[in-house]
Enzyme design. Structure first.
Site: not given
Ligand code: MN
Length: 428
Positions: A132, A139, A205, A207, A239, A243, A246, A259, A263, A369
């Site tokens: 990834d 971002h 996420e 992606e 993904d 948070r 993380q 993560k 996914t 975000e």
């Molecule tokens: Mn990602």
């Protein structure tokens, strides 16, 4: 954008705004009630053309026997670019309105054309490795501002290296697979000690996934041109990210369990060839990348992306609309960087682009975000609010390229959050 000839018609009806006209023909893996064996097909209009059936009927000469009677597209992808191209041409011919071969063979048509609504879709790729990246400047800047330093959000390496980490191939799952809220170590800033618990800041996420289409030998490297030619196609990717897990775990080796739990990859792999008319220049890269990463011309794709969020029992709200065109590092540059140490690449490797965020607020590709770390909640018309994902929430990602009078699309990618499961003995 390259101008394209007027779309060719298929004898299979293709509704206006369909993602799947003759120009697309994305690959997927499906099964049916009548035949539960997964096999490879291409989407056309609201149907799937069963390629295992078409090959058995002798209409795809020159391909190895059974290449499409497989639970993944990998055996076909491994045949290489000239075969991808010839097969695309042949399928466009077989499905064209003016070609009688399949059009006038009612028995074969009945066997080989399956309604998408009657098919069960499977993960299209056997994922050999999952990497990834973190290649949207917008971002990386937003996350850097929230997680690190508001005045200096990009780390010094970011403009020189397509930053990435090796993820988990084992948890890349098909669209519609439910996603269990992960457990992890959490240490809210006010707490002195960490505790184990369900993530309270579960995120998406937005992606794109690259599907690598050639093997490299250990020690080999790829040029930008070779890397570009080695990409079989693209799919939607969500993904999922925790948070809070993380933030506590990511120093110093990067994300791990935050993560690793799931996914989601889209049902349909759109070939690089079908995306060719939608190539665009990416952002200007300054400082200029090192020689091995230097590229010229249009190396990005203008793929329109949208994210819908639907709490259980509530109508979906579109929370993001953006484009894949904004990515700072191209997929080819990511692949060059990945192989540049001599790392072996394999057919079926999946490269996540990194969260796709654009320059405006409406173009942010993660809840982190969109809600700015949870401080600006999303408000639904019925009064519900969301900062991060709640149990029962469904996220749907859609992606397509807008041609003149047609779309080349990826369909949609969906997933619903299930509550966490925590062993009694771990609660203390
Ligand atoms: Mn990602």
């Amino acid at each position: 954008m390259t101008t394209t000839a007027k779309p060719r018609q298929s004898f299979v009806p293709v509704p206006a705004e369909s993602h799947f006209p003759l120009e697309n023909l994305p690959y997927g893996v499906f099964s049916t009630m009548a035949d539960p064996a997964p096999r490879v097909g291409v989407a056309i209009g609201e149907m799937i053309l069963d390629l295992a059936e078409i090959a058995r009927a002798g209409l795809l000469p020159g391909l190895p026997e059974g290449v499409f009677a497989a639970a993944a597209i990998n055996p076909f992808v491994a045949l290489g670019r000239p075969v991808w191209s010839a097969t695309r041409k042949r399928l466009q011919e077989l499905l064209a309105a003016d070609c009688p071969t399949l059009r006038d063979d009612a028995a074969l048509r009945a066997r080989a054309l399956v309604a998408q609504g009657e098919a069960r879709m499977h993960r299209p790729v056997e994922v050999m490795g999952f990497t990834d990246f973190y290649s949207s400047r917008e971002h990386a800047t937003n996350v850097g501002m929230m997680f690190r330093d508001k005045n200096n959000p990009l780390l010094p390496n970011w403009l020189h290296i397509p930053i990435g980490y090796n993820g988990r191939a084992s948890t890349v799952v098909a669209s519609a697979t439910p996603v269990r809220r992960p457990l992890g170590q959490l240490k809210p800033p006010a707490d002195e000690m960490p505790h184990l618990g369900p993530s309270a800041r579960l995120d998406i996420e937005l992606e794109m996934a690259v599907i690598v289409g050639r093997d490299t030998a250990l020690g080999d490297v790829l040029t930008v041109a070779e890397a570009d030619a080695a990409i079989f196609g693209y799919a939607l990717l969500n993904d999922w990210s925790a948070r809070d897990i993380q933030q506590w775990e990511y120093v110093p080796l990067g994300p791990f369990q935050s993560k690793a739990f799931a996914t989601s990859i889209g049902d349909w792999v759109v070939t690089a060839e079908a995306l060719e008319p939608f190539r665009v220049e990416g952002p200007v890269q300054h400082p200029a990348p090192l020689a091995h990463l230097r590229q010229s011309g249009p190396m990005n794709y203008d793929i329109q992306l949208a994210v819908d969020l639907a709490p259980e029992g509530t109508d979906a709200l579109t929370v993001c609309r953006t484009s894949f065109r904004y990515m700072y590092w191209s997929s080819a540059q990511q692949l060059v960087h990945h192989a540049s140490s001599g790392c072996t690449m394999r057919v079926g490797d999946v490269l996540g682009s990194g969260t796709v965020s654009g320059p405006t607020r409406a173009e942010r590709g993660s809840l982190l975000e969109i809600t700015w770390g949870g401080s600006e909640p999303i408000e639904f018309p019925n009064g519900l609010e969301r900062r991060f994902l709640e149990d029962g929430d469904t996220v749907t990602i859609t992606g397509w390229c807008e041609g003149e009078g047609y779309r080349v699309g990826f369909g949609s990618l969906t997933g619903t959050i299930l509550p966490a499961q925590m062993p009694e003995a771990w609660k203390s």
